[in-house]
Write an enzyme that holds these catalytic residues in place. Structure first.
Site, short mmCIF file in Angstrom:
data_model
loop_
_atom_site.label_atom_id
_atom_site.label_comp_id
_atom_site.label_asym_id
_atom_site.label_seq_id
_atom_site.Cartn_x
_atom_site.Cartn_y
_atom_site.Cartn_z
CB ILE A 16 -0.95 -0.03 1.23
CG1 ILE A 16 -1.90 1.16 1.26
CG2 ILE A 16 -0.17 -0.10 2.55
CD1 ILE A 16 -3.01 1.02 2.33
N PRO A 17 0.58 2.25 -0.84
CG PRO A 17 0.04 3.39 -2.81
CD PRO A 17 -0.42 2.25 -1.94
CB ALA A 18 3.83 5.26 2.96
CG LEU A 19 0.63 10.89 1.76
CD1 LEU A 19 1.53 11.89 2.49
CD2 LEU A 19 0.13 11.50 0.46
N GLY A 20 -1.83 8.42 1.33
CA GLY A 20 -3.02 8.39 0.48
C GLY A 20 -3.85 9.64 0.70
CG LEU A 21 -7.32 12.50 -1.35
CD1 LEU A 21 -6.67 13.80 -0.91
CD2 LEU A 21 -7.97 12.66 -2.73
N GLY A 22 -7.14 11.34 1.99
CA GLY A 22 -8.33 11.18 2.82
C GLY A 22 -9.51 11.89 2.17
CG ASP B 225 -9.13 6.05 3.80
OD1 ASP B 225 -8.77 4.89 4.08
OD2 ASP B 225 -10.02 6.65 4.42
CE1 TYR C 271 -15.42 8.79 6.49
CE2 TYR C 271 -13.95 8.48 4.62
CZ TYR C 271 -14.20 8.39 5.97
OH TYR C 271 -13.23 7.88 6.80
CE LYS D 269 -11.76 4.23 6.42
NZ LYS D 269 -12.00 5.40 5.56
CG HIS E 37 -15.98 3.44 9.31
ND1 HIS E 37 -16.44 4.16 8.23
CD2 HIS E 37 -15.12 4.27 9.95
CE1 HIS E 37 -15.89 5.36 8.23
NE2 HIS E 37 -15.08 5.46 9.26
#
Ligand code: A2P
Length: 317
Positions: A12-18, A43, A48, A77, A110
């Site tokens: 998994i890429p260590a930084l994602g978009l929330g 993410d 949401y 989630k 979740h």
């Protein structure tokens, strides 16, 4: 972009978009801009309320040839109102329809909290199901069935304590690969992170910047502000980076995954670039001293003494 292995086949890429709090009308542009900048990890979550718009953006960037499905990492989630075993697959299928995808890379439970069908947020104890009525191991079986069906490659949990993970591991046929929890310098959760890592479970930190745009009902006047801490500001000045970049690079330097939310192109770029910055050991240690065990998302929404949910049973502390 640094990646973190989850098992022998996925990283998994260590930084994602929330995307929590990314409003309708904004999130399409944010996801598209993020992918153009180089983000490959998004993410999401059903609750949401913006997965359909995200799906539109994903379809457009793939159609434009900017990225392929295989290059993307998409997490979503399961909401608390679909914890009965037979509700899990339809909930995931709805998310897949909204996201316009055939499969997820990661599907998380979740919260370790169950609500009655159709309830988004509880108004009274009647809206909850106790964990006897909707046991977590049965919800997990529903998630496992989704892996068997190829609807998601991996499954995991969110907001789980050490105790709840230990209990889950007793019955799980497929082990969770992830625990997504709130993490930032004021809530470092060192024991939880260490425990998860010792079990081969990776940890994603939500609200890494303190979620200043969280709903008013989750705010108190005396909440601490990460952007104001003199140590964070000193370190930012030393490296010539922003306070937000300090927090994000700190998260990645401690081998956690981080999902800052932004809908602003300049901040999206700034956050992405934080993944390439390294802090030296002294600065990591200085930030390590800032822990207040303070939760911006304190879980009060999920309290129903009548149904067996208190803050103590939620966090097991
Ligand atoms: P915006 O979306 O307008 O950029 P978290 O990820 O902890 O939930 O925090 C999200 C909040 O932080 C949002 O209000 C977001 O605003 C803001 N934010 C995101 N990136 C940055 C940044 N690099 N600098 C300052 N604020 C940021």
């Amino acid at each position: 972009m640094k990646t973190i292995s989850l098992n022998d086949h996925d990283a998994i890429p260590a930084l994602g978009l929330g995307t929590w709090k990314s409003a309708e009308g904004d999130v399409y542009k944010a996801v598209k801009a993020a992918i153009e900048i180089g983000y490959r990890h998004i993410d999401c979550a059903a609750i949401y309320g913006n997965e359909a718009e995200i799906g539109h953006a994903l379809q457009d960037v793939m159609a434009a040839g900017i990225v392929t499905r295989e290059e993307l990492w998409i997490t979503s989630k399961l909401w608390n109102n679909a914890h009965q075993k037979e509700q899990v697959r339809p909930a995931l299928e709805k998310t897949l329809r909204d996201l316009r995808l055939d499969y997820l890379d990661l599907y998380l439970m979740h919260w370790p909290v169950a609500l009655a069908a159709g309830v988004a947020f509880p108004a009274s104890s009647d809206d909850f199901l106790s964990l006897h009525e909707a046991p977590l191991p049965e919800t997990w079986e529903g998630l496992e069935a989704c892996v068997d069906l190829g609807l998601t490659k991996n499954i995991g949990v969110s907001n789980f304590s050490i105790g709840k993970i230990e209990a889950l591991l007793q019955t799980a046929r497929i082990r969770p690969v992830m625990n997504q929890v709130e993490l930032h310098p004021y809530l470092q959760q060192k024991n939880l992170v260490e425990y998860c890592h010792s079990q081969g479970i990776q940890v994603t930190g939500y609200s890494p910047l303190g979620s200043n745009d969280r709903p008013e009902r989750l705010k108190k006047a005396d909440d601490p502000v990460l952007a104001d801490h003199p140590t964070i500001l000193e370190i930012a000045e030393k490296y010539g980076i922003s306070w937000a970049q300090v927090l994000l690079t700190w998260a990645i330097n401690r081998d956690t995954i981080v999902i800052p939310k932004s809908v602003n192109p300049e901040r999206l770029r700034q956050n992405f670039e934080a993944a390439a910055i390294d802090l030296d050991a002294d600065d990591m240690a200085r930030i390590g001293e800032l822990d207040l065990h303070f939760r911006f998302i304190n879980g009060a929404t999920w309290v129903s003494e009548e149904k067996g949910y208190t803050l103590a049973t939620l966090w097991d502390e």
